[in-house]
Design a protein around this motif. Structure first.
Motif, mmCIF file in Angstrom:
data_model
loop_
_atom_site.group_PDB
_atom_site.id
_atom_site.type_symbol
_atom_site.label_atom_id
_atom_site.label_comp_id
_atom_site.label_asym_id
_atom_site.label_seq_id
_atom_site.Cartn_x
_atom_site.Cartn_y
_atom_site.Cartn_z
ATOM 1 N N ASN A 148 0.801 -1.216 0.000
ATOM 2 C CA ASN A 148 0.000 0.000 0.000
ATOM 3 C C ASN A 148 0.837 1.269 0.000
ATOM 4 O O ASN A 148 0.391 2.308 -0.468
ATOM 5 C CB ASN A 148 -0.926 0.029 1.222
ATOM 6 C CG ASN A 148 -2.152 -0.830 1.015
ATOM 7 O OD1 ASN A 148 -2.609 -0.970 -0.111
ATOM 8 N ND2 ASN A 148 -2.672 -1.423 2.077
ATOM 9 N N ASP A 149 2.044 1.217 0.562
ATOM 10 C CA ASP A 149 2.860 2.421 0.691
ATOM 11 C C ASP A 149 3.814 2.543 -0.488
ATOM 12 O O ASP A 149 4.717 1.729 -0.675
ATOM 13 C CB ASP A 149 3.671 2.381 1.988
ATOM 14 C CG ASP A 149 2.793 2.464 3.225
ATOM 15 O OD1 ASP A 149 1.581 2.730 3.056
ATOM 16 O OD2 ASP A 149 3.302 2.272 4.335
ATOM 17 N N ILE A 150 3.609 3.572 -1.305
ATOM 18 C CA ILE A 150 4.463 3.835 -2.460
ATOM 19 C C ILE A 150 4.834 5.309 -2.452
ATOM 20 O O ILE A 150 3.985 6.180 -2.204
ATOM 21 C CB ILE A 150 3.768 3.476 -3.785
ATOM 22 C CG1 ILE A 150 3.369 2.000 -3.810
ATOM 23 C CG2 ILE A 150 4.660 3.802 -4.979
ATOM 24 C CD1 ILE A 150 2.544 1.621 -5.027
ATOM 25 N N VAL A 151 6.094 5.591 -2.744
ATOM 26 C CA VAL A 151 6.557 6.966 -2.865
ATOM 27 C C VAL A 151 7.245 7.119 -4.215
ATOM 28 O O VAL A 151 8.041 6.257 -4.618
ATOM 29 C CB VAL A 151 7.519 7.334 -1.717
ATOM 30 C CG1 VAL A 151 8.337 8.572 -2.071
ATOM 31 C CG2 VAL A 151 6.742 7.576 -0.432
ATOM 32 N N ALA A 208 3.246 10.646 -2.517
ATOM 33 C CA ALA A 208 3.146 9.501 -1.605
ATOM 34 C C ALA A 208 1.742 8.927 -1.698
ATOM 35 O O ALA A 208 0.751 9.664 -1.738
ATOM 36 C CB ALA A 208 3.457 9.921 -0.170
ATOM 37 N N ILE A 209 1.669 7.567 -1.716
ATOM 38 C CA ILE A 209 0.401 6.860 -1.884
ATOM 39 C C ILE A 209 0.213 5.883 -0.732
ATOM 40 O O ILE A 209 1.158 5.190 -0.332
ATOM 41 C CB ILE A 209 0.381 6.064 -3.207
ATOM 42 C CG1 ILE A 209 0.684 6.961 -4.409
ATOM 43 C CG2 ILE A 209 -0.948 5.338 -3.395
ATOM 44 C CD1 ILE A 209 1.008 6.184 -5.675
ATOM 45 N N LYS A 210 -1.006 5.797 -0.232
ATOM 46 C CA LYS A 210 -1.350 4.786 0.767
ATOM 47 C C LYS A 210 -2.815 4.412 0.593
ATOM 48 O O LYS A 210 -3.678 5.290 0.462
ATOM 49 C CB LYS A 210 -1.114 5.309 2.184
ATOM 50 C CG LYS A 210 -1.285 4.241 3.279
ATOM 51 C CD LYS A 210 -0.968 4.821 4.642
ATOM 52 C CE LYS A 210 -1.061 3.766 5.730
ATOM 53 N NZ LYS A 210 -0.036 2.715 5.584
ATOM 54 N N ASN A 243 7.602 18.259 -2.369
ATOM 55 C CA ASN A 243 8.990 18.285 -2.816
ATOM 56 C C ASN A 243 9.746 17.042 -2.348
ATOM 57 O O ASN A 243 9.271 16.268 -1.517
ATOM 58 C CB ASN A 243 9.688 19.561 -2.333
ATOM 59 C CG ASN A 243 9.659 19.690 -0.814
ATOM 60 O OD1 ASN A 243 10.047 18.773 -0.086
ATOM 61 N ND2 ASN A 243 9.203 20.842 -0.321
ATOM 62 N N ASN A 244 10.946 16.863 -2.870
ATOM 63 C CA ASN A 244 11.732 15.670 -2.563
ATOM 64 C C ASN A 244 12.225 15.645 -1.117
ATOM 65 O O ASN A 244 12.440 14.569 -0.556
ATOM 66 C CB ASN A 244 12.942 15.587 -3.501
ATOM 67 C CG ASN A 244 12.563 15.153 -4.906
ATOM 68 O OD1 ASN A 244 11.623 14.394 -5.087
ATOM 69 N ND2 ASN A 244 13.280 15.653 -5.901
ATOM 70 N N LYS A 245 12.380 16.814 -0.522
ATOM 71 C CA LYS A 245 12.869 16.864 0.850
ATOM 72 C C LYS A 245 11.806 16.397 1.832
ATOM 73 O O LYS A 245 12.058 15.521 2.676
ATOM 74 C CB LYS A 245 13.327 18.280 1.182
ATOM 75 C CG LYS A 245 13.848 18.438 2.602
ATOM 76 C CD LYS A 245 14.271 19.873 2.871
ATOM 77 C CE LYS A 245 14.754 20.039 4.316
ATOM 78 N NZ LYS A 245 15.159 21.440 4.614
ATOM 79 N N ASP A 246 10.621 16.956 1.728
ATOM 80 C CA ASP A 246 9.572 16.650 2.702
ATOM 81 C C ASP A 246 8.952 15.273 2.507
ATOM 82 O O ASP A 246 8.257 14.770 3.394
ATOM 83 C CB ASP A 246 8.477 17.714 2.649
ATOM 84 C CG ASP A 246 8.969 19.069 3.134
ATOM 85 O OD1 ASP A 246 9.971 19.097 3.878
ATOM 86 O OD2 ASP A 246 8.361 20.103 2.768
ATOM 87 N N ILE A 247 9.195 14.650 1.358
ATOM 88 C CA ILE A 247 8.643 13.318 1.121
ATOM 89 C C ILE A 247 9.291 12.280 2.016
ATOM 90 O O ILE A 247 8.725 11.203 2.264
ATOM 91 C CB ILE A 247 8.819 12.913 -0.372
ATOM 92 C CG1 ILE A 247 7.924 11.711 -0.743
ATOM 93 C CG2 ILE A 247 10.262 12.566 -0.673
ATOM 94 C CD1 ILE A 247 6.493 12.027 -0.889
ATOM 95 N N LYS A 249 9.012 4.709 4.892
ATOM 96 C CA LYS A 249 9.224 3.813 6.022
ATOM 97 C C LYS A 249 10.040 2.599 5.552
ATOM 98 O O LYS A 249 10.464 2.521 4.405
ATOM 99 C CB LYS A 249 7.880 3.350 6.607
ATOM 100 C CG LYS A 249 6.895 4.490 6.877
ATOM 101 C CD LYS A 249 7.414 5.500 7.883
ATOM 102 C CE LYS A 249 6.371 6.582 8.153
ATOM 103 N NZ LYS A 249 6.884 7.632 9.067
ATOM 104 N N LYS A 250 10.174 1.641 6.439
ATOM 105 C CA LYS A 250 10.982 0.466 6.146
ATOM 106 C C LYS A 250 10.454 -0.310 4.947
ATOM 107 O O LYS A 250 11.223 -0.791 4.100
ATOM 108 C CB LYS A 250 11.036 -0.445 7.381
ATOM 109 C CG LYS A 250 11.869 -1.698 7.175
ATOM 110 C CD LYS A 250 11.879 -2.552 8.429
ATOM 111 C CE LYS A 250 12.691 -3.834 8.217
ATOM 112 N NZ LYS A 250 12.704 -4.697 9.423
#
Length: 571
Positions: free
Chosen positions: A12-15, A35-37, A46-50, A55-56
């Motif tokens: 479910n977690d994709i960036v 970011a997707i969930k 932006n790339n910094k705040d992503i 996560k692991k």
């Protein structure tokens, strides 16, 4: 697309990082990461705040600077499109001569020696000459192939059937056959025999092949793969209660986890049948088949025919080359009062209307009918739409805005089509053809436009072809048309009224947020924003910053639907 990404993207977690994300939000903002969930977008920025969303177990895709756009919405399409023809019939799409048509039919018969009736489609009126340009092709062409097997071929636009003599006999059609309202059985006046074509509602005399639900489902999966390859994730489907993809077929695909598109369903009704009973039946379908990915929202009406069949209804007569005399305007398919009451009953029952209207005379009458019901329109939120709009009177364009009517256009046709415009449009319309298919005129009046292919009328419904055509009003995909490509946006050979050109952004919006609005999904899809479903595409070039005649070269690298990769290019 040569990108570095993690495996097991069913998580479910994709960036996605290092992208150029055209969000198509209200500010037309451009971002770098998503970011997707759980199917939805939870961050765009932006790339910094992503980093805080990684996560692991998060799957990270490096887009390597590629472009991201919202998933495309085709707001007028006929699934499963050409897939049925490709799988089970003889396909004439992309062929450019009578000899090529005949060869394809012969090959089909040779491969299917037990066939009882040869069905097929995709022929174009533009390859014929003389009287056949107006009436359509003669039966004798098909009689040369077989006088023993019925042959029934749909024109690429679906408005005309071409038959051989055996097919006329098989379906009990002769010169005295009663023609349905709005239909036409072409006659050879010199011999007083059948010519070879049925037009508009007359095509329903033919008993079309009844494909099984399983065959339709197989064809839809082929259709869906093609749509994903083009970046299309949602559609407004044109269907009927008696033909086409059934709601139950969609339900089965949904239950089997095979439906990977959002389907807004539109069902056609006919002016010569009881209106109330038709709409009530559609109400039952809406209630019975109310799925997350499939909803019946719209009722389609057919107001007139098509220019090439001389059946569109015009404000001024056709040219004499149409073969209909000097005072022939085409035919409007509704009585005004019945149309007014039909629109009222549709809207009262919370259905939008989607009206096929090609001629300027037809569109004027449809607008008049909507105007009679506008007090109801003001009270509720309808997405009433008129589609095709080949000729529109200038005074009527502003009425779209006044009456909150969506203009659903097919920009694929907004050029001087090779082997078509001179031979068909100009011969039948004269100088009016130079100003057909308004586009910028709608934008200037603040009208919402949506774009679509009307596939299978457009055999290859690649949105980037349409975006280029809307921006350039000139040739695209020269290989398909069988002509030399252009290298200048102002090349006059295929340029159709450059005053109607619109911006790349307006074209993209017509395929994204405007399309989502038309199907009542603008709060769910159509832009890349937090809280919306993760329907978007990665493409290989920045269409906002290249030569417009190169937009057609754009390739979809990845298509996301509900946060799942449903298509990925091998290149």
């Amino acid at each position: 697309m040569n990108i570095k990404r993690c495996n097991d993207l069913d998580n479910n977690d994709i960036v996605i990082i290092n992208a150029k994300v055209y969000t198509i939000d209200k500010e037309d903002s451009i971002k770098e990461s998503i970011a997707i969930k759980n199917k939805k977008i939870i961050y765009v920025g932006n790339n910094k705040d992503i980093n805080k969303y990684i996560k692991k177990d998060t799957k990270v895709i490096d887009a390597k600077g590629n472009i991201i756009l919202p998933g495309m919405v085709d707001s007028h399409i006929h699934p499963p499109g050409t897939a049925l023809t490709e799988l089970y019939e003889v396909s004439l799409y992309g062929l450019n001569s009578i000899d090529e048509y005949k060869e394809a039919i012969r090959i089909f018969i040779d491969k299917n020696p037990d066939v009882k009736v040869v069905y097929g489609g995709g022929w174009s009126l533009g390859i014929f000459e003389g009287k056949e340009l107006g009436k359509g092709p003669k039966k004798e062409h098909l009689d040369d192939i077989s006088i023993d097997i019925p042959i029934v071929l749909r024109a690429y636009d679906g408005h005309t059937m071409w038959l051989n003599s055996k097919a006329f006999k098989e379906f009990n059609i002769n010169i005295d056959t009663q023609c349905p309202n709005g239909g036409k059985i072409e006659i050879n006046e010199e011999t007083n025999e059948l010519w070879g074509t049925l037009k508009e509602s007359a095509i329903h005399i033919i008993e079309e092949h009844n494909y099984s639900e399983e065959e339709y489902m197989k064809a839809f999966e082929l259709f869906q793969r093609k749509m994903h390859e083009f970046g299309i994730t949602s559609i407004l489907s044109m269907s009927g209660m008696k033909f086409g993809m059934s709601p139950n077929a969609y339900k089965r695909l949904f239950e089997e986890g095979k439906l990977k598109m959002r389907i807004s369903n539109s069902i056609i009704i006919f002016s010569d049948e009881d209106i109330k009973s038709q709409i009530d039946e559609i109400k039952n379908i809406r209630e019975k088949y109310d799925l997350d990915l499939f909803k019946t929202t719209t009722i389609k009406l057919l107001a007139d025919g098509v220019i090439e069949g001389s059946t569109a209804y015009l404000l001024e007569p056709y040219k004499v080359e149409a073969g209909m005399g000097t005072d022939y305007y085409g035919e409007f398919l509704w009585k005004e009062e019945i149309l007014e009451n039909t629109i009222k009953y549709c809207n009262e029952n919370n259905f939008s209307i989607h009206v096929h209207s090609v001629g300027d005379g037809s569109t004027k009458k449809v607008l008049d009918a909507v105007e009679k019901n506008y007090k109801l329109q003001e009270k509720k939120d309808f997405r009433n739409t008129i589609t095709h709009l080949q000729l529109v009177n200038n005074n009527d364009i502003r009425r779209f805005k006044e009456l909150s009517i969506i203009a659903a256009v097919q920009p694929y046709w907004h050029i001087k089509g090779p082997k078509w415009w001179d031979e068909v449009d100009y011969k039948l319309l004269g100088d009016r053809a130079k100003y057909e298919y308004p586009l910028n005129s709608f934008i200037k009046e603040g009208v919402i436009i949506t774009s679509s292919s009307d596939h299978s009328v457009t055999p290859e419904p690649n949105p980037f072809y349409a975006i280029e055509a809307g921006v350039t009003r000139n040739l695209y995909n020269s290989k398909y048309f069988g002509v030399e490509d252009i290298n200048n946006i102002d090349d006059e050979r295929y340029l159709l009224n450059k005053d109607e050109r619109i911006s790349v952004m307006d074209m993209v919006k017509s395929f994204t947020i405007n399309g989502a609005y038309a199907i009542f999904r603008e709060n769910e899809i159509g832009s890349i924003e937090v809280g919306k479903y993760a329907d978007f595409i990665v493409v290989d070039r920045d269409i906002f910053n290249i030569d417009p005649i190169d937009i057609e070269k754009t390739k979809v690298l990845i298509t996301f639907f509900n946060g799942e990769i449903v298509y990925e290019s091998n290149n």
